[in-house]
Write an enzyme that holds these catalytic residues in place. Structure first.
Site, PDB file in Angstrom:
ATOM      1  CG  HIS A 106      -2.127  -0.832   0.928  1.00 36.67           C
ATOM      2  ND1 HIS A 106      -3.434  -1.253   1.286  1.00 36.67           N
ATOM      3  CD2 HIS A 106      -1.695  -2.207   0.207  1.00 36.67           C
ATOM      4  CE1 HIS A 106      -4.228  -1.613   1.247  1.00 36.67           C
ATOM      5  NE2 HIS A 106      -3.326  -2.357   0.345  1.00 36.67           N
ATOM      6  CG  ASP A 158      -3.991 -21.348   1.527  1.00 28.71           C
ATOM      7  OD1 ASP A 158      -5.213 -21.888   1.029  1.00 28.71           O
ATOM      8  OD2 ASP A 158      -2.768 -20.911   1.528  1.00 28.71           O
ATOM      9  CG  ASP A 162       1.522 -23.205   1.097  1.00 28.45           C
ATOM     10  OD1 ASP A 162       0.767 -22.030   0.491  1.00 28.45           O
ATOM     11  OD2 ASP A 162       1.550 -23.429   1.632  1.00 28.45           O
TER      12      ASP A 162
END
Length: 292
Positions: free
Chosen positions: A38, A210, A218
């Site tokens: 950002h 995730d 990963d």
């Protein structure tokens, strides 16, 4: 590197503080890399995202894209440790760049050679943050436009989005995809049900970006997109938009973690090189939140 003479141990000092932060906060790394991202997307990597409102500065933190941004306490701790070793030498902009490598590497991701020597800006750009920061609701065309503005290409877009292999999102940034009467066809129905359940406690609830290995850096972010389990629209569209070059890149990274790691490091270098202040431009802030 830039601090070889003036602060040779800076990378180790930063890494140690990041490691400490991770003990009590599994999201510390994700918070730090998001601050760097950002920062770089608004007026270049100049530490402007860290500035709070003060005389002569309207903070970028009022922009919608910065609404839930955190990690300032970790930056303050890093800055304090660095100042103790080398007072007045290392910029806050460089601290974000160095901390990003540590954050990724400590979560099992790659290392890359950070170019250093950025200086801290004496101004913020709220309008730039409103206009320039990518949003979780955007499609590929909109995302590409924002990356293109800072000279980043489709590979950079897909690689840097892979930082969502760790960290969390609030339900409010994807719950419009969970409408039962009008389901989002690019969201796996079983996963949508899990998200509805997780978000039933309110729109401010946090969910892992995730779902498979939430704190590990990963390639699973990409395999998740292949199975339509990316909670954010801005992630899922990279794989679900027919005819876009981003689809091939997602598939490439999903097939090879080495390829992802290599591209991610290069894209982080590219992003870190957006319009830095150098030489005697700007300043070296002694407090990352305030002008000197």
């Amino acid at each position: 590197t830039f601090y070889d003479e003036s602060c040779p141990d800076v990378s180790n000092i930063v890494r140690r503080v990041v490691q400490q932060a991770l003990v009590s906060d599994e999201r510390a790394g994700a918070r730090l890399i998001r601050l760097h991202f950002h920062d770089c997307f608004v007026n270049g990597c100049d530490g402007s995202v860290l500035l709070e409102d003060q005389p002569g500065v309207v903070s970028e933190l009022a922009a919608p894209g910065n609404a839930n941004i955190t990690g300032f306490n970790i930056v303050n701790n890093i800055k304090a440790a660095v100042e103790k070793a080398c007072p007045g030498v290392v910029s806050c902009a460089d601290i974000l760049a160095i901390a990003s490598v540590g954050s990724v590497n400590l979560a099992g991701g790659p290392c890359w050679e950070v170019q250093l020597g950025r200086r801290d800006s004496r101004r913020a750009n709220l309008q730039g943050a409103i206009d320039g920061l990518p949003s979780p609701f955007e499609n590929v065309t909109q995302l590409k436009r924002k990356f293109d503005r800072v000279d980043l290409d489709s590979t950079d877009l897909v690689a840097l989005s892979g930082a969502h292999t760790f960290g969390k999102s609030r339900c409010q940034f994807f719950d419009r995809r969970l409408n039962v009467s009008n389901p989002d066809s690019t969201l796996n129905p079983r996963y949508a049900q899990q998200l509805r359940q997780a978000c039933s406690s309110g729109r401010d609830t946090f969910v892992n970006l995730d779902p498979t290995t939430p704190n590990k850096f990963d390639k699973n972010y990409y395999t998740n997109l292949q199975s339509n389990t990316g909670p954010l629209t801005s992630d899922q569209v990279l794989h679900s938009t027919p005819g876009e070059d981003t689809v091939k890149i997602v598939n490439l990274f999903a097939a090879s973690q080495n390829q992802f790691f290599e591209s991610f490091g290069q894209s982080m270098i590219n992003m870190g090189n957006i319009q830095p202040l150098t030489g005697n431009q700007g300043e070296i802030r002694s407090n990352c939140r305030r002008l000197n």
